[in-house]
Structures are given as structure tokens and as C-alpha cells.
Design an enzyme around this catalytic site. Sequence first.
Site, mmCIF file in Angstrom:
data_model
loop_
_atom_site.group_PDB
_atom_site.id
_atom_site.type_symbol
_atom_site.label_atom_id
_atom_site.label_comp_id
_atom_site.label_asym_id
_atom_site.label_seq_id
_atom_site.Cartn_x
_atom_site.Cartn_y
_atom_site.Cartn_z
ATOM 1 N N GLU A 39 0.744 -1.429 -0.139
ATOM 2 C CA GLU A 39 0.051 0.147 -0.078
ATOM 3 C C GLU A 39 0.816 1.336 0.017
ATOM 4 O O GLU A 39 0.523 2.365 -0.705
ATOM 5 C CB GLU A 39 -1.011 -0.055 1.284
ATOM 6 C CG GLU A 39 -2.028 -1.078 1.168
ATOM 7 C CD GLU A 39 -2.997 -0.986 0.011
ATOM 8 O OE1 GLU A 39 -3.072 0.070 -0.479
ATOM 9 O OE2 GLU A 39 -3.806 -2.010 0.213
ATOM 10 N N GLU A 82 -12.305 0.433 -9.801
ATOM 11 C CA GLU A 82 -12.099 -0.286 -10.936
ATOM 12 C C GLU A 82 -13.047 -0.507 -11.812
ATOM 13 O O GLU A 82 -12.434 -0.671 -13.003
ATOM 14 C CB GLU A 82 -11.568 -1.677 -10.448
ATOM 15 C CG GLU A 82 -10.203 -2.084 -9.401
ATOM 16 C CD GLU A 82 -10.639 -1.444 -8.046
ATOM 17 O OE1 GLU A 82 -9.463 -1.307 -7.493
ATOM 18 O OE2 GLU A 82 -11.601 -1.296 -7.553
ATOM 19 N N ASP A 123 -4.450 -9.829 -8.538
ATOM 20 C CA ASP A 123 -4.726 -8.710 -9.517
ATOM 21 C C ASP A 123 -3.725 -7.934 -10.280
ATOM 22 O O ASP A 123 -3.324 -8.125 -11.436
ATOM 23 C CB ASP A 123 -6.014 -7.726 -9.220
ATOM 24 C CG ASP A 123 -5.763 -7.268 -7.771
ATOM 25 O OD1 ASP A 123 -4.760 -7.588 -7.336
ATOM 26 O OD2 ASP A 123 -6.399 -6.395 -7.339
ATOM 27 N N GLU A 166 -18.347 -6.226 -2.501
ATOM 28 C CA GLU A 166 -17.056 -6.773 -2.413
ATOM 29 C C GLU A 166 -16.953 -7.914 -3.261
ATOM 30 O O GLU A 166 -16.002 -8.249 -3.845
ATOM 31 C CB GLU A 166 -16.617 -6.814 -0.891
ATOM 32 C CG GLU A 166 -16.079 -5.062 -0.364
ATOM 33 C CD GLU A 166 -15.087 -4.758 -1.166
ATOM 34 O OE1 GLU A 166 -14.084 -4.833 -0.518
ATOM 35 O OE2 GLU A 166 -14.856 -4.610 -2.417
#
Length: 862
Positions: free
Chosen positions: A140, A399, A287, A381
Site C-alpha cells: 500500500e 476499478e 490482480d 465486494e
Amino acid sequence: MCEENISSQGSPGIAVMLRALLLTSLLSWASGQEGPTMLPEEKTKIRDQIVEMFDHAYGSYMKYAYPADELMPLSCRGRVRGLEPNRGDIDDSLGKFSLTLIDTLDTLVVLNKLDEFEDAVRRTLKDVRLDNDVVVSVFETNIRVLGGLLGAHVMADMLRQRGERMQWYGDELLHMAKELGHRLLPAFNTTSGLPYPRVNLRYGVLNPLSRTGTESDTCTACAGTMILEFAALSRLSGEAVFEEHARKALDVLWEKRQRGSDLVGTVINIHNGDWVRRDSGVGAGIDSYYEYLMKAYILLGDNVYLERFNTHYSAIMKYISQPPLLLNVHMHNPTVSVRSWMDSLLAFFPGLQVLRGDLKPAIETHEMLYQVTKQHKFLPEAFTTEFRVHWGQHPLRPEFAESTYYLYKATGDPYYLRVGQSIVEKLNAHARVPCGFAAMQDVRTGTHEDRMDSFFLAEMFKYLYLLFSEKNQLHFDIDDYIFTTEAHLLPVSLSTSQPPCRGNNTEAPTAVEEDLFTYSCPSTQTLFPNNPSFAKTIRDSYKYLTGVGRAFHASPDRGIELPLHDHGMEPVEFLRSMGISLTPLNEAVAGATETHGEAHKGVYRVKLVAEVTQTPEEEVVPLIVQLISPPFLGRTVLTAGPAKFGMDLIKQEHGVKGSIVKTSPYTACGPIENAEELSGHIALALRGDCMFAAKARRLQEAGAIGVIFIDHREGSNSAATPLFQMVGDGGSTADITIPLVFLFSQEGALLTSALEDHSNVDVLMLPKERQLGKRADKADKPLGKMNIKFRLAEEGELEEGEARGPTLKFVLEKGEVVLEEEEYRQQGDSCLTAGGDHVPCSYGQTAASPPFHSPNDPNTDP
């Protein structure tokens, strides 16, 4: 077509795309457009609305939260780590470095807010410190803070070179980025080269004061999403060490792929490289690993990354892509699907397919996602393959907007402008609050969560603004830049700034069959062969996938429309899971029928007879934690969820009784420090940081006779959230024999408060139906079989406000019955990182808002 270039490594014949590579030609306009165009005036109006929304969100952060890392939009104050209740792995993105400000810097330039950008840069240089004694997520911090600093530096340098603004700027942001890079480097001090998932900004990893370094696992996306930021830092600063470390981590992941399937797992051991979780997909946990292989080729001009991406992509399209679905499979046995749900992070994948030039599956998956958003307002989610909610949270993830932007730029189809408009409208209607925009705690109820992640400002507004902007309306040429996974802008000219680092010693990738898109950019004629309705013809097959918006057409068949997949027996199985069994009159009509001309998809001819039966094998049996010691004496009863492993409390006639003791450490993810105190008692442990099974084993070894897990997600409760069953770690859990129950946050707070107020608290864990002091009556008896009458109303008989078309009504002959379906059937816990990626919690995250950019995904203690 893209211009041909020779890679800086000297590989002849490879088309290295330096000016946005695939991006430039794929983002060209198609000659044919489907549907009504959107007038420039309407686009301008929507763009102005997006700017106003950004001003509301960013202004609220600066007014109520700065210099805190995040805004709490419901509380109208900043979230400071350590001062607010711990949210587990979600808080790993907070480092007391004004996260939201740094993540938003280059968005200000994209939205042409240059005065605000200059002021924000000055604030960053004046106020932000990077040497804080705080443990943060390497992943992150890299994508949000390092990426934010680099993107802002690139924008500041561009403005300075134009001579219009920022003439005072002396690369200070780049110096900050280099300092942060050096603070992240200790995480790579492992035997394999895969980074630790966390690092202490001041003390590193192995220092006695670091409070980290005991982790053994990380997610694939966590280790494989460093190359863009680290390589850009190396090439801008001249220090090759960053790119070398990021490249080494990618080399390890490539070497550890499953050679038979060319797939990778979700969680890997950072010391020996063994796979900890072997499920493989394109969502949480993996991803951005795939995203960065493709984009590293575009940014750095090294064909090794493209060759690896193409190898993986062929495997994805062979095993994982089942249009319009993207499923998770076992990396060693990829023909086996390992779960019946998808997570929202996979919504980025259609955009990545656009970059590769593979438009048809991108259009199919995007349309499926759009239908899910129309049914639930936002992408949950996680949602099942039947498009029901699996996890109801929606933390304002970008996204889906990202893929919408890419598809519009590739097709020029105004349909995608309408999709973007719907995103804008739903954000304003359902997420906007007086102090910003609040995440959705549950898309089914519309309840909010006191949370506005930095990626909402960094990504959502950037993609929406660009969607409704023409190239000549931007302050710079967007095709000169590549987006990181956090939508920060890095210049593709970096591929020629200096040669790539040496040291790639992996073997040549497995040869894959080359196709039209392997090395060159397809022309629009190839993508749209004289067919102006290309995208529409693909979308139409999926337009009513979830049943939303299906128009009524008279049918010669008197049937019941089932708003699910219109093939096979899935709708029948779905109803059967709810306790309703339907008997087809003619098996030949079980699918779409052509008997009467046009097929009526999803129509079944059935006998209008059904049974409502108990289906105990699929329901979550509620348990309770009953406080029985004085002064409670059984009057305080807390609803609890069960586990699929450990002692079965249903089979224990009198439940399990004991006094409760809080575990140290509270998450039970390390050596138990108060084992002597726990022995013979029921342990209280906080959900998060590792898997339920791992916690249970440690506490059982410490002598605990049972465990009560408490949700770390602030404000969760059994009234608003469906119960779910805790699951194991994928291996055998036969060694776990103690009883395990799960309390949501609010119920857990009552229990911990009772323990703080009284030196001894005895509890009883048992099924809800057998709680002490409750009088058994007929209402508590299990529901047996009962008849249900079906009657199909004729057109015109419908009550006002009901949908047109055949209506299915249930008339119960006696009593009431509540049909419940298990939404939270979890094969493994998943975690989303605050950044937005899903990852198996086992790498050290918790399933904060079930899942997480980050692996923002699935197996830890949810």
C-alpha cells in the site's frame, strides 16, 4: 499501427511501444459508433459535476481531516492511527504521512486545479514526515505514497519545464520519494527476494524495535506490484537498487508459477517460495501482478515482461475466463473451480484486456459487471456466479470506472459514457454525505461506513473526469503516460532514460502461440471490421443477465422467468437452495427454447407445485454466547456464528461453559504470552492478521477450552450482517477439537465491556434454540413440509406498481416462513487492502471489509 522500436536491450524485431505503446493505438476512436451520441454540452455538464464532487470530497478532507491520513466522512474528522479503533490490515495503509493528500496530488493536475496543486505540494514538503515509528503495508505504501510522490514530481517537473508554474520547485518530491524508497528496501531482506508484507518506516524489519519481521507469507499482488514505482524511482534518481529488487521479486514469482498451467497462487511463503494458497484468479491477491507485467513492458520497454504476461494471459483465457465470468481455479488442477463467487477487484481486468487489444472478452465481462451494478447500485465486494451479494460492502472502489474509461477510449461507443454517467449519479445519490463521500457498509441496506479511502480521490475522479474529457481539454497529452494501479501518472519516456537493470537470470519463458495481439497494436479496422455495432452485438447477449431491465414479451409458454443464467439447470438449483423444488413438465424446455420462434431465455415450464423444506446442510445455524455469572444470570445473550471445524456445539447437549480470558496478543497470531492464564478458560481473540484455524491451534495448545472470535470491523453487528461460518485454511483441521464461535463487533464490545467491569465472567456457548431460560414453544420447532400454491396472474391483474410480466406468488397455508439463504458461505477468508486489492488474509491481512487493492482477499480470518 504502433511505431516499431528496438528494445534498449537490443532484442531485434520486438515492437517496443514507447509512446503509450498499446495504449496509443488502442485508445484511438473507432469509426463506427453504436447508439445515440452524447452532445458536447451534456459531456461538459457531467464533467463539471465531477469536478464539483471532487471539490466536495477533497475540500472536506482538507477542512476536517488534514494532516491526518484519511477523512472519516460521517464523523467529520480525520482518522489518526492509534486514536481510532483498530481495523486490522486496513489500517496498514495509514502511516501518519497525510496519505490522502499525497495520493491526490496528480489528480489535481488532471482536473486542471493548478493553484491547488501548487499549494498541496508546498504543504507536503512542509508537513509530511516519512520517518514515523509505524508499521505499514509495503504494498500500500508503494502504490499510494511512493507512487503519489513520483506522479506529483512528474507533474511538477512538467509544469516547471513549461515555464508557467512551479519555477521554485527543485525536485523536492523526488528526494522524498527516494527517502521513502530506502525506508521500504529493508522489506526485501529475505532469502528468496520476495518482500515482507510490512515494514516499520523508522526501524525497518528485523530491528528489535520494528514490531514486524515475523511474517512468513505475502500475497502475489503484494510482491508483484512494485516494479513500476521502483523502476521509475531508479530511472529518475539514478539509483538502480530499487529496480533490481522489484525485478528480483517478479523473477521469483515467475519461477514459482505452476509449469503445467502457467498460473500462480494467491499467497506465497517469502522465505522458501512455497505456495500457501493455491487458488488462482485475476481478483484479490493476484490482480495487479498481471497488470504490472503488462505495464512494465509499456513503461520500461523490456520485452521479458510482455513475454511473461502473454504466457500468463493465455492460461487465464484458457482456465479462468468463462465469459462473462472470471472464476477462481486451483493452480495445479485448473479445470476445477474453487469457489462460487467473484470479488470486485477483478473489475480492473477488462481495462487490462483493452490494453492488450482483446476487446471481445473485455466487453463481455464489463457488461456483466454493469448489470450487477444496476441490480445492487454498486459492485458488492463479492458476488456469486448467480449475481447475488456474497459480501455487501462497497468502499467506493474505482476499478469498474477504470475499465469503463478504457473501453470508451478504445471503442468511442457513447454507451460507455452512459455507464460513466450512472456511476456519477449513484455516487451522488447514495454515497454523498455532508462531509464527503462515505463507503457503503452494505449495498443491500444502503447503510454507510465511516470511511473514505484515499484511492477514491486518487483514482475514481481521475478516470471519471478523463472519461468525459477530450484530449485537447487536458493540460497535457495523457497518451504520454501510463497509469499505475493507483492511477498515478508515469511517463513512458522512462524506457529510454537509461538501460534497464541487469540481472534477469530466469530461464526463457515457455513459448506460447503468438496471435494477432502479441507484439503489435491492432488497427481499428481489425478490431471493428466494417461493423459499427461491434460492441453492441457482444453486449446484447448479456444485457439482462441479472434480470434487471428485462422487457416483457408475450410468450406462448406460460412460464416463470428466472433472472439468472438462462442455460442449464442453475435457476432450478438456485430455487432448490432456498427450499423450493420445481419439477419441469418437459425436460426439453429446461433451457432456452426455439419451439415457438424466438427463444425465451430463462423461461421454465414447471408444475405449479412446490415444497418448503428445511435444508440444514446449507443453512448457518445461529449460536449464542450467554453470560451466566452474576450480575448477568443468563439475561445477556449474544448472537454468534459457527465454524465449519472444531467441536460441533449442536451435538453438545448442554453446550460449553467457562470463564473468559482475553488473549495476548489479542489477534493470537503470534506466540501466546498468557498461556498459563488461558489454560482451562475460553479465550477471546480479535479477528485479523492470520487465519481462524491458525489462531485456534495456538489457543488450543495454550490450553483454552474454547475460543470466541470478535470481528475487528468497527460497527458490524448481527442485525445488519448475515451470519457466516468460519472456515479452515484449506488443509485438514481435524486436530482442532475445541468449540469456536464468532461475534460481530457490537456484540463483542458488550462482552469485552463486561470483562472490564467484572473480574470474572462466565459464559455458555451453545445453539440459540437451546439457550438457558428460554421456554420452548411451537414457534421454535423446525418447520416441516407444507404446501405452496402458485398462481400466475393474467396481464392486467397485477397490482399497481408491480412489474409487468408473469408474477410468481407464494401463498402459505399455515403460519409464516422465512426463507434464508447463506450469503456468507466462504471457502476461505479474503481480505481487501485499503488500497483496493483482494488478498488472502493469510499473508498477514485480516478480512476487514471482507476482502481487500490489495489483495485488498480471502483466506485469513475474514
